[in-house]
Enzyme design. Sequence first.
Site, PDB file in Angstrom:
ATOM      1  CG  HIS A  57      24.484  44.183  57.828  1.00 30.64           C
ATOM      2  ND1 HIS A  57      23.205  44.629  58.125  1.00 30.64           N
ATOM      3  CD2 HIS A  57      25.249  43.861  59.622  1.00 30.64           C
ATOM      4  CE1 HIS A  57      23.051  42.878  59.062  1.00 30.64           C
ATOM      5  NE2 HIS A  57      23.936  42.690  60.413  1.00 30.64           N
ATOM      6  CE  LYS A 117      39.740  49.173  50.008  1.00 28.15           C
ATOM      7  NZ  LYS A 117      40.759  49.670  49.658  1.00 28.15           N
ATOM      8  NE  ARG A 123      44.341  40.950  41.767  1.00 24.98           N
ATOM      9  CZ  ARG A 123      43.978  39.725  42.142  1.00 24.98           C
ATOM     10  NH1 ARG A 123      43.263  39.670  42.195  1.00 24.98           N
ATOM     11  NH2 ARG A 123      44.584  38.818  40.958  1.00 24.98           N
TER      12      ARG A 123
END
Length: 176
Positions: free
Chosen positions: A107, A153, A167
Site C-alpha cells: 500500500h 495504476k 505504461r
Amino acid sequence: MKKLRMNIFAYMFQDRKANRKNFKGQLVLFMFRVAQLINRSMITKVIFFPYLMFYRFFVEWSLGIELPRKLTAGKGLIIYHGQALVVNQGVIIGENCVLRNSVTIGHKKLADGTFTRCPRLGNNIDVGANVCIIGDVAIGDNVIIGAGAVVIKDIPANSIAVGNPARVLEGRSVLT
C-alpha cells in the site's frame, strides 16, 4: 483423516513443481505455506510459535524475503533470486505468478496519514526485477511487468507494462 493429511501435504508442496531446479524458491515457499497453515488457528499459533519465529528470522532476516504468513497467494507462486523481495500482508496474488529480486508490492500512505488498499494481482503475472507496485491497483490476468517499472495504476489483462510510471505498451499483448 487420511484425505485431510493428503490435502495438507499437497498444500505445503503446491509451489514445488513451479520452482523446479530452484531449491531456494522451493524451500522458502514450503516454509511460507507451513506458516500459513499454522496461522489458521490460535492454538496452532501458540503451539508452533517457535516455528513462526524461526520462519521470520530465517526467511525475512537471513534471506531478505518478506512473505508474511497472512499473505494471500495462489498456487504455483515462483520466486527467482528472492533477495530484497517485500510483499505486504494485504496483497492478493493469483495463481502461477513470478516474483523476481528487489520487488516491492504494498500500500501507499496518503497525505492525510491513512493507507490505501494493497494491490491485487491476477493469475499468470510475470513481475520483473526491481518492480514497485504500490497503492490500490489491480493487475489483470496474463500480464508481464518489465524490470524497473513503477506501477501506480491498474493494468488490464493480457498486456505488457514498462517504465516509471508504468505504461501499457499499445499494440502489444501477451497473447501475440
